[in-house]
Scaffold this motif. Structure first.
Motif, PDB file in Angstrom:
ATOM      1  N   GLY A   3      34.798  44.492  32.909  1.00 22.92           N
ATOM      2  CA  GLY A   3      35.569  45.647  32.464  1.00 22.92           C
ATOM      3  C   GLY A   3      37.004  45.605  32.938  1.00 22.92           C
ATOM      4  O   GLY A   3      37.935  45.935  32.178  1.00 22.92           O
ATOM      5  N   GLU A   4      37.199  45.182  34.173  1.00 23.19           N
ATOM      6  CA  GLU A   4      38.567  45.127  34.699  1.00 23.19           C
ATOM      7  C   GLU A   4      39.396  44.081  33.972  1.00 23.19           C
ATOM      8  O   GLU A   4      40.566  44.322  33.631  1.00 23.19           O
ATOM      9  CB  GLU A   4      38.543  44.828  36.200  1.00 23.19           C
ATOM     10  N   LEU A   5      38.799  42.928  33.687  1.00 20.72           N
ATOM     11  CA  LEU A   5      39.543  41.868  33.006  1.00 20.72           C
ATOM     12  C   LEU A   5      39.878  42.252  31.570  1.00 20.72           C
ATOM     13  O   LEU A   5      40.965  41.946  31.077  1.00 20.72           O
ATOM     14  CB  LEU A   5      38.737  40.568  33.040  1.00 20.72           C
ATOM     15  N   ARG A   6      38.957  42.942  30.889  1.00 15.69           N
ATOM     16  CA  ARG A   6      39.260  43.335  29.510  1.00 15.69           C
ATOM     17  C   ARG A   6      40.344  44.403  29.472  1.00 15.69           C
ATOM     18  O   ARG A   6      41.176  44.408  28.572  1.00 15.69           O
ATOM     19  CB  ARG A   6      38.009  43.787  28.758  1.00 15.69           C
ATOM     20  N   ARG A   7      40.350  45.297  30.464  1.00 15.91           N
ATOM     21  CA  ARG A   7      41.406  46.325  30.504  1.00 15.91           C
ATOM     22  C   ARG A   7      42.756  45.725  30.873  1.00 15.91           C
ATOM     23  O   ARG A   7      43.795  46.124  30.334  1.00 15.91           O
ATOM     24  CB  ARG A   7      41.019  47.424  31.498  1.00 15.91           C
ATOM     25  N   ARG A   8      42.740  44.771  31.788  1.00 11.41           N
ATOM     26  CA  ARG A   8      44.009  44.225  32.280  1.00 11.41           C
ATOM     27  C   ARG A   8      44.608  43.201  31.331  1.00 11.41           C
ATOM     28  O   ARG A   8      45.833  43.143  31.154  1.00 11.41           O
ATOM     29  CB  ARG A   8      43.786  43.597  33.663  1.00 11.41           C
ATOM     30  N   TYR A   9      43.768  42.393  30.697  1.00 12.50           N
ATOM     31  CA  TYR A   9      44.291  41.273  29.908  1.00 12.50           C
ATOM     32  C   TYR A   9      43.939  41.349  28.420  1.00 12.50           C
ATOM     33  O   TYR A   9      44.340  40.464  27.658  1.00 12.50           O
ATOM     34  CB  TYR A   9      43.793  39.946  30.483  1.00 12.50           C
ATOM     35  N   GLY A  10      43.188  42.359  28.017  1.00  9.79           N
ATOM     36  CA  GLY A  10      42.883  42.520  26.605  1.00  9.79           C
ATOM     37  C   GLY A  10      41.928  41.491  26.039  1.00  9.79           C
ATOM     38  O   GLY A  10      41.929  41.233  24.828  1.00  9.79           O
ATOM     39  N   VAL A  11      41.091  40.898  26.901  1.00 15.38           N
ATOM     40  CA  VAL A  11      40.109  39.913  26.428  1.00 15.38           C
ATOM     41  C   VAL A  11      38.759  40.597  26.220  1.00 15.38           C
ATOM     42  O   VAL A  11      38.476  41.631  26.823  1.00 15.38           O
ATOM     43  CB  VAL A  11      39.949  38.758  27.443  1.00 15.38           C
ATOM     44  N   PRO A  12      37.907  40.051  25.364  1.00 13.66           N
ATOM     45  CA  PRO A  12      36.539  40.561  25.292  1.00 13.66           C
ATOM     46  C   PRO A  12      35.860  40.399  26.650  1.00 13.66           C
ATOM     47  O   PRO A  12      36.196  39.503  27.435  1.00 13.66           O
ATOM     48  CB  PRO A  12      35.878  39.668  24.232  1.00 13.66           C
ATOM     49  N   ALA A  13      34.898  41.245  26.940  1.00 12.32           N
ATOM     50  CA  ALA A  13      34.207  41.179  28.227  1.00 12.32           C
ATOM     51  C   ALA A  13      33.531  39.814  28.388  1.00 12.32           C
ATOM     52  O   ALA A  13      32.700  39.432  27.561  1.00 12.32           O
ATOM     53  CB  ALA A  13      33.179  42.296  28.317  1.00 12.32           C
ATOM     54  N   PRO A  14      33.840  39.069  29.463  1.00 12.87           N
ATOM     55  CA  PRO A  14      33.322  37.697  29.575  1.00 12.87           C
ATOM     56  C   PRO A  14      32.003  37.568  30.325  1.00 12.87           C
ATOM     57  O   PRO A  14      31.378  36.509  30.304  1.00 12.87           O
ATOM     58  CB  PRO A  14      34.432  36.986  30.361  1.00 12.87           C
ATOM     59  N   GLY A  15      31.526  38.623  30.994  1.00 12.87           N
ATOM     60  CA  GLY A  15      30.402  38.474  31.916  1.00 12.87           C
ATOM     61  C   GLY A  15      29.108  38.011  31.281  1.00 12.87           C
ATOM     62  O   GLY A  15      28.433  37.110  31.797  1.00 12.87           O
ATOM     63  N   GLY A  26      34.703  40.787  49.963  1.00 14.63           N
ATOM     64  CA  GLY A  26      35.794  41.302  50.786  1.00 14.63           C
ATOM     65  C   GLY A  26      36.775  42.147  50.006  1.00 14.63           C
ATOM     66  O   GLY A  26      36.450  42.709  48.954  1.00 14.63           O
ATOM     67  N   GLY A  27      38.003  42.242  50.512  1.00 15.70           N
ATOM     68  CA  GLY A  27      39.026  43.039  49.854  1.00 15.70           C
ATOM     69  C   GLY A  27      39.945  42.171  49.022  1.00 15.70           C
ATOM     70  O   GLY A  27      39.709  40.984  48.799  1.00 15.70           O
ATOM     71  N   GLY A  28      41.006  42.771  48.529  1.00 16.93           N
ATOM     72  CA  GLY A  28      41.981  42.037  47.739  1.00 16.93           C
ATOM     73  C   GLY A  28      41.699  42.103  46.254  1.00 16.93           C
ATOM     74  O   GLY A  28      40.661  42.597  45.812  1.00 16.93           O
ATOM     75  N   GLU A  29      42.615  41.585  45.481  1.00 16.44           N
ATOM     76  CA  GLU A  29      42.542  41.713  44.030  1.00 16.44           C
ATOM     77  C   GLU A  29      41.390  40.933  43.410  1.00 16.44           C
ATOM     78  O   GLU A  29      40.927  41.272  42.314  1.00 16.44           O
ATOM     79  CB  GLU A  29      43.872  41.259  43.411  1.00 16.44           C
ATOM     80  N   LEU A  30      40.916  39.878  44.070  1.00 14.50           N
ATOM     81  CA  LEU A  30      39.835  39.081  43.502  1.00 14.50           C
ATOM     82  C   LEU A  30      38.451  39.618  43.848  1.00 14.50           C
ATOM     83  O   LEU A  30      37.455  39.131  43.300  1.00 14.50           O
ATOM     84  CB  LEU A  30      39.941  37.632  43.986  1.00 14.50           C
TER      85      LEU A  30
END
Length: 336
Positions: free
Chosen positions: A66-78, A103-107
């Motif tokens: 969900g985060e990747l599709r919102r941020r980069y406009g790609v279909p959900a890859p999971g 852990g923390g961070g963007e990844l």
């Protein structure tokens, strides 16, 4: 050097004795079907080769996908990632694709495979080509095709009149779904349609009925292909009801829900032979789930042929066994 030179894909000529199987869905159910069918347990002289295509939903809007599709406009890859890994058992990169950052961070929360698919989509400018490139990297057996290469959103109208948008919100709404549809300019890929039209067997499910199975089937072009194909169309019924999606559903209710949305697209229902182990039933009861009732007469009345057999994985909590699924599906293909 171009990407195709980095990840060449071997092309195998179709075998005249091959059974062409298309499996549609997502979630955790579809990878188990693929894993079993790709294992090739049968002896070469006894079983035909399986030409396997997975048509995978890309409507997920939760977690890393969900985060990747919102941020980069790609279909959900999971879901696509999970299917690629299921068809790449033993490949060195398969386990790496499933690595999730902690852990923390963007990844944090993202998997390597999701990030690779997103990067490939940006490089190649097309999500379908990104999936093909990732399949080449992993050396998958078969093909993985996104149901649509553009982002889509699930929209559900519930029996109580509420309109709920998004896969995650639908599951959390805890209401009976009256109608499910897709929002967005989605169109099925030509590969998905061609695979369904050319199939000997089309497998629907198992998986969350609305957010995984129907989510992949509602893409414009796929319902028409399912109604047109000469393949035997098999609905694999879940072992348990799913709270918020199929409360109170029996096997025939699953058939009727598919028919209501897609038309007459179920020839055979493959279901678990009751009863299920008491400890497994008790564990699922705590989640508001109960075993799906299987009544042959009700399935017959819904217009499908019931096939009831043992599909339960040993040592796992209420999951289908990939190899039992594969044996049952190939037996149906032979008979039909």
């Amino acid at each position: 050097m171009v990407l195709e030179e980095l990840v060449p894909r071997p092309v195998r000529a179709p075998d005249a004795r091959s059974v062409h199987v298309v499996a549609v869905g997502g979630g955790t159910g579809l990878p188990r079907v693929l894993e079993g069918l790709a294992a090739g347990d049968g002896e070469p002289d006894e079983e035909p080769a399986v030409e396997l295509t997975a048509v995978v939903t890309t409507a997920d809007d939760g977690g890393s996908s969900g985060e990747l599709r919102r941020r980069y406009g790609v279909p959900a890859p999971g879901d696509v990632r999970n299917c690629l890994v299921a068809l790449a058992a033993g490949a060195p990169l398969a386990s790496v694709f499933q690595h999730r950052f902690e852990g923390g961070g963007e990844l944090a929360g993202h998997t390597i495979g999701n990030l690779v698919l997103t990067a490939l989509a940006q490089r190649l400018g097309d999500f379908g080509q990104a999936v093909e490139a990732a399949a080449g990297m992993l050396g998958v057996r078969g093909r993985v095709v996104p149901a649509t290469a553009t982002p889509v959103e699930l929209v559900a109208e519930l029996d109580d009149g509420r309109i709920v948008r998004g896969e995650t919100a639908i599951a959390a709404a805890r209401g009976r779904v009256a109608e499910l549809r897709l929002a967005g300019a989605a169109q099925a890929s030509s590969q998905a349609i061609e695979a369904i039209l050319g199939a000997d067997l089309v497998v629907l499910g198992p998986g969350s009925l609305y957010s995984s199975v129907l989510a992949g089937l509602l893409v414009p072009g796929i319902p028409e292909a399912l109604r047109t194909t000469g393949a035997t169309r098999v609905l694999v019924v879940n072992l348990f009801t799913e709270a918020g999606e199929t409360d109170g559903f029996d096997a025939a209710d699953h058939v009727r829900a598919v028919q209501r949305h897609l038309g007459d697209v179920v020839d055979v229902v493959l279901a678990q032979r009751p009863p299920l182990p008491e400890d497994v039933v008790a564990a699922y009861a705590g989640e508001g789930a109960v075993p799906v009732r299987v009544e042959r007469a009700a399935i017959d009345a819904a217009g499908a042929v019931p096939v009831v057999t043992d599909l339960l994985a040993e040592g796992e909590r209420g999951r289908h066994d990939p190899r039992k699924l594969a044996r049952a599906l190939l037996a149906i293909a032979r008979v039909r």
